[in-house]
Design a protein around this motif. Structure first.
Motif, short mmCIF file in Angstrom:
data_model
loop_
_atom_site.label_atom_id
_atom_site.label_comp_id
_atom_site.label_asym_id
_atom_site.label_seq_id
_atom_site.Cartn_x
_atom_site.Cartn_y
_atom_site.Cartn_z
N ASP A 176 0.84 -1.20 0.00
CA ASP A 176 0.00 0.00 0.00
C ASP A 176 0.88 1.25 0.00
OD1 ASP A 176 -1.76 2.12 0.71
OD2 ASP A 176 -3.14 0.69 1.61
N LYS A 177 0.74 2.09 -1.04
CA LYS A 177 1.57 3.29 -1.15
C LYS A 177 1.24 4.32 -0.06
CE LYS A 177 -1.53 5.66 -4.43
NZ LYS A 177 -1.64 6.30 -5.76
N ILE A 178 0.02 4.29 0.45
CA ILE A 178 -0.35 5.22 1.52
C ILE A 178 0.33 4.81 2.83
CG2 ILE A 178 -2.27 6.21 2.85
CD1 ILE A 178 -4.04 5.71 0.40
N VAL A 179 0.32 3.50 3.09
CA VAL A 179 0.99 2.97 4.29
C VAL A 179 2.48 3.32 4.25
CG1 VAL A 179 1.64 0.87 5.53
CG2 VAL A 179 -0.68 1.13 4.65
N LYS A 180 3.06 3.29 3.06
CA LYS A 180 4.49 3.60 2.90
C LYS A 180 4.79 5.02 3.35
CE LYS A 180 8.25 3.09 -0.44
NZ LYS A 180 8.60 2.71 -1.83
N VAL A 181 3.82 5.91 3.19
CA VAL A 181 4.01 7.32 3.57
C VAL A 181 3.69 7.55 5.04
CG1 VAL A 181 3.19 9.69 3.19
CG2 VAL A 181 3.60 8.16 1.24
N VAL A 182 2.53 7.03 5.50
CA VAL A 182 2.09 7.32 6.88
C VAL A 182 2.82 6.46 7.91
CG1 VAL A 182 -0.17 8.12 6.11
CG2 VAL A 182 0.11 5.72 6.76
N LYS A 183 3.39 5.33 7.46
CA LYS A 183 4.20 4.44 8.32
C LYS A 183 3.39 3.74 9.41
CE LYS A 183 7.96 5.71 6.17
NZ LYS A 183 8.62 4.78 5.22
N LYS A 184 2.08 3.83 9.36
CA LYS A 184 1.21 3.15 10.32
C LYS A 184 0.17 2.36 9.56
CE LYS A 184 2.72 5.09 14.26
NZ LYS A 184 3.17 4.35 15.46
N VAL A 185 -0.27 1.25 10.18
CA VAL A 185 -1.26 0.40 9.52
C VAL A 185 -2.08 -0.33 10.58
CG1 VAL A 185 0.25 -1.62 9.35
CG2 VAL A 185 -1.57 -1.31 7.66
N GLY A 186 -3.32 -0.63 10.25
CA GLY A 186 -4.15 -1.41 11.15
C GLY A 186 -3.61 -2.82 11.29
N LYS A 187 -3.41 -3.25 12.53
CA LYS A 187 -2.81 -4.56 12.79
C LYS A 187 -3.83 -5.60 13.25
CE LYS A 187 1.64 -3.64 12.14
NZ LYS A 187 2.49 -4.38 11.20
N GLY A 189 -8.35 -6.26 14.45
CA GLY A 189 -9.72 -5.75 14.61
C GLY A 189 -10.20 -4.91 13.43
N LEU A 190 -11.12 -4.01 13.74
CA LEU A 190 -11.68 -3.14 12.71
C LEU A 190 -10.63 -2.22 12.12
CD1 LEU A 190 -15.00 -2.18 14.53
CD2 LEU A 190 -14.74 -3.82 12.67
N GLU A 191 -9.62 -1.86 12.90
CA GLU A 191 -8.53 -1.03 12.39
C GLU A 191 -7.85 -1.72 11.20
OE1 GLU A 191 -7.89 1.99 13.01
OE2 GLU A 191 -7.44 2.45 15.12
N ARG A 192 -7.75 -3.01 11.26
CA ARG A 192 -7.13 -3.76 10.15
C ARG A 192 -8.14 -4.02 9.03
NH1 ARG A 192 -3.28 -9.13 10.37
NH2 ARG A 192 -3.55 -9.77 8.21
N TYR A 193 -9.33 -4.44 9.40
CA TYR A 193 -10.34 -4.82 8.40
C TYR A 193 -10.71 -3.63 7.52
CZ TYR A 193 -14.38 -7.27 6.46
OH TYR A 193 -15.28 -7.88 5.60
N TYR A 194 -10.86 -2.45 8.14
CA TYR A 194 -11.25 -1.25 7.40
C TYR A 194 -10.08 -0.27 7.23
CZ TYR A 194 -16.12 -2.71 7.92
OH TYR A 194 -17.32 -3.40 7.86
N ASN A 195 -8.85 -0.79 7.17
CA ASN A 195 -7.68 0.09 7.10
C ASN A 195 -7.72 1.02 5.89
OD1 ASN A 195 -4.86 0.73 8.16
ND2 ASN A 195 -4.43 0.24 6.04
N LYS A 196 -8.10 0.49 4.74
CA LYS A 196 -8.12 1.31 3.52
C LYS A 196 -9.11 2.46 3.61
CE LYS A 196 -6.29 -1.95 0.12
NZ LYS A 196 -5.08 -1.14 -0.12
N VAL A 197 -10.19 2.25 4.34
CA VAL A 197 -11.17 3.32 4.53
C VAL A 197 -10.64 4.34 5.53
CG1 VAL A 197 -13.50 3.88 5.34
CG2 VAL A 197 -13.11 1.81 4.00
N LEU A 198 -10.21 3.85 6.67
CA LEU A 198 -9.80 4.73 7.77
C LEU A 198 -8.58 5.57 7.43
CD1 LEU A 198 -10.31 2.16 10.66
CD2 LEU A 198 -11.60 4.29 10.41
N GLN A 199 -7.63 5.03 6.68
CA GLN A 199 -6.39 5.77 6.43
C GLN A 199 -6.56 6.93 5.47
OE1 GLN A 199 -3.55 3.03 4.79
NE2 GLN A 199 -4.56 2.85 2.81
N GLY A 200 -7.66 6.97 4.72
CA GLY A 200 -7.90 8.07 3.80
C GLY A 200 -7.04 7.97 2.55
N GLU A 201 -6.84 9.13 1.89
CA GLU A 201 -6.03 9.17 0.68
C GLU A 201 -5.04 10.33 0.76
OE1 GLU A 201 -8.31 9.18 -2.91
OE2 GLU A 201 -9.69 7.63 -2.19
N LEU A 202 -3.88 10.15 0.14
CA LEU A 202 -2.82 11.15 0.19
C LEU A 202 -3.20 12.40 -0.60
CD1 LEU A 202 0.25 8.81 -0.47
CD2 LEU A 202 -0.52 9.69 1.75
N GLY A 203 -2.71 13.54 -0.14
CA GLY A 203 -2.79 14.78 -0.89
C GLY A 203 -1.39 15.18 -1.32
#
Length: 607
Positions: A176-187, A189-203
């Motif tokens: 995930d290119k967004i994870v590469k930038v923010v350096k955090k990811v859901g590990k 529970g719901l943080e992991r299951y919905y990670n792509k939603v919760l992390q948003g998109e880069l500007g």
């Protein structure tokens, strides 16, 4: 001929000259323009703010603390006076700073190719920074920027549902290119299951810079897409009440409270842990404390633990038999306390030593007669039994919005042949009929199965109500049963909680609403043939005691809610789980979940 050769040669020379002139004067101009543009333009990636997770009443379950990060100018020698001055001012400003760690972090990221300030402290609390900000801001080698840190206000109460985020590894960043930038990811529970939603998109912010990499002005800004929140069906007050009740009564296990449409109101797995420990990386001391706990607080027992189903399987067995033969399931059996198969002298015993006598379907559920189900399972065989039980949601994934859900086991001949390379025996069919042997299911599957018995619909359990403002839509499968048989099964479950002979009567009969249910005692150790009188569960060593099930729904006449509980090594479902389940229903009644309920009349048999 010689003239033609000369002409061709001249044309080739002039063509080569024109091509060279084009490359130098026109094409190379574009290349150098592009290089020049890159020299004066710089793209800064803008990180999104992670979305929050809220319960059904708007209470925060996962949020972001506001604070600051500290970065140091690149290309400094760690032995230089400039770098040491920076370390000194930072260490004097904050009491818990380890300068050795800061130096290691700086060295790891410092290189001739990196022209950006190097972040050495990810997060400083807002109030802590306010005291020292004016002093730190005077140093040109220090850069202070706004930052956020994930925080879980309810901690252990919702850890197995919400999960946690942690530092991303190389595998996470590669995906995930967004994870590469923010350096955090859901590990988890719901943080992991919905990670792509919760992390948003880069500007991105495109700026003009000078030769010293100093920003002169903005050229364009594309804001990040942030704050993609998720609202849950969860009632955090109910969640806390159930967890505290289980903890007060020293119960280890699982409770799931679910609407019959699949909305999960509470899902407790005990014991639990504090997810805040994982946000910045858990210490070895804290991890060892969690890992060495024999009651497994880190295991999400909602979907990552499987248990023998015990007698809770019996309604499913009855409906499976009815799918094959209505006459067979309506035929009474005589229980003398055991059965034998063929010429074998091996006794497959009922839990009641002297037997239940003549047993019909309703009585078999009310008094949980094992012999009745031994005979019915032998009639249809293991393959047909397993086929129907899977159709009812047992031994298959529910589709709940939690990661890495286990499917459990509903065994059949093929499964055993693949797993053990051995044939299936009739004796194994007998013990499968009472939820023992190879049978293993998750508590989430049982909640779904009980909702199906209550309504006739197989639903998808879920926590999400709104995902970035859009409603969650779960799948519903209409099941088809003989109405008469299904009603007898339900009446048997009514008796379990409301008839004096029912196995959960003591705990559930005196509630403000009418509950139907089924108890189950799931053995974790086998009982030798020569033992005629079983030892009391309380006399066994803790890890040899049976798991205690109680699976219920209410109100009986208009099912709205399912409450399922398993107490690990609790013994008997009625006594171990009954009092807690009763407290849950009383709490729900007091909070208005049932509205005004009429006093019910005793239901009569319909056959």
């Amino acid at each position: 001929m010689r003239y033609a050769v000369v002409v061709v040669l001249m044309i080739a020379i002039w063509t080569l000259m024109f091509e060279t002139i084009y490359k130098i004067s026109i094409k190379s101009n574009y290349i150098y323009q592009k290089l020049a543009k890159e020299n004066i333009e710089k793209t800064i990636i803008l990180k999104p703010t992670r979305g929050e997770i809220l319960d059904k009443n708007g209470k925060l379950l996962a949020t972001n603390l506001i604070g600051f990060s500290i970065a140091i100018k690149p290309h400094l020698k760690t032995t230089s006076k400039e770098f040491q001055d920076v370390l000194n001012i930072i260490s004097k400003s904050f009491s818990d700073i380890n300068t050795t760690v800061l130096t290691k972090v700086y060295k790891k990221q410092n290189s001739p190719y990196n022209h950006d300030y190097i972040t050495v402290i990810d997060f400083v609390k807002y109030n802590d920074m306010l005291k020292v900000y004016p002093k730190l801001n005077l140093y040109p080698d220090i850069k202070i920027e706004a930052a956020t840190k994930r925080f879980y206000p309810l901690g252990k109460y919702t850890a197995h549902i919400v999960g946690y985020i942690g530092k991303a590894n190389k595998r996470d960043e590669a995906k995930d290119k967004i994870v590469k930038v923010v350096k955090k990811v859901g590990k988890a529970g719901l943080e992991r299951y919905y990670n792509k939603v919760l992390q948003g998109e880069l500007g991105k912010r495109v700026v003009k810079v000078n030769a010293y990499n100093e920003i002169l002005n903005d050229i364009s800004i594309t804001p990040p897409k942030s704050n993609r929140d998720i609202v849950l069906t969860l009632d955090s007050d109910m969640q806390k009440f159930i967890y505290d009740t289980m903890e007060d009564e020293n119960k280890t296990g699982v409770v799931i409270v679910m609407k019959t449409n699949g909305d999960i109101l509470a899902a407790v797995s005990t014991p639990s842990y504090d997810p805040n420990l994982f946000v910045d990386g858990i210490s070895k001391k804290d991890w060892d404390k969690i890992r060495n706990n024999l009651k497994h607080p880190f295991t999400n027992k909602l979907v990552h633990a499987t248990y023998p189903l015990g007698s809770v399987i019996k309604m499913g067995v009855a409906l499976a038999v009815s799918k094959e033969s209505i006459a067979e399931i309506l035929k009474p059996e005589f229980c003398k306390g055991y059965i034998t198969i063929g010429k074998s002298k091996h006794k497959f015993r009922c839990w009641k030593r002297w037997g239940h006598g003549h047993v019909d379907l309703r009585k078999s559920i009310r008094e949980s007669c094992d012999v009745f189900y031994y005979q019915k399972a032998l009639f249809i065989g293991i393959d047909k039994l397993a086929k129907h039980l899977k159709e009812f949601g047992l031994g298959v994934k529910t589709g709940v919005d939690l990661p890495r859900e286990y499917h459990g086991i509903i065994p059949d001949k093929e499964w055993k042949r693949k797993r053990y390379h051995k044939p299936w025996y009739k004796g194994e069919t007998v013990i499968a009929a009472i939820g023992q042997g190879y049978t293993n299911v998750t508590v989430m599957q049982v909640a779904r199965y009980i909702a199906m018995l209550a309504t006739g619909n197989l639903v998808t359990p879920h926590f999400a109500a709104l995902i970035d403002g859009k409603p969650y839509i779960g799948k519903v499968k209409k099941m088809h049963f003989n109405k008469e048989i299904l009603q007898i099964v339900r009446n048997g479950m009514y008796d379990v909680a409301n008839n004096k002979r029912g196995t959960a009567y003591k705990a559930l009969h005196n509630l403000p609403i009418v509950v139907a249910g089924k108890t189950g005692t799931a053995q974790v150790t086998s009982i030798p043939q020569d033992v005629r009188k079983r030892a009391k569960e309380s006399e066994l060593a803790y890890f040899h005691r049976s798991h205690a099930w109680l699976a219920t729904y209410a109100p009986f006449n208009n099912p709205k809610y399912v409450v399922v509980m398993i107490v690990e090594h609790g013994g008997h479902g009625g006594s171990a789980a009954g009092p807690v389940v009763a407290k849950i229903y009383r709490w729900m009644y007091q909070k208005g979940y049932f509205g005004k309920q009429p006093i019910p009349k005793l239901l009569k048999d319909i056959y």
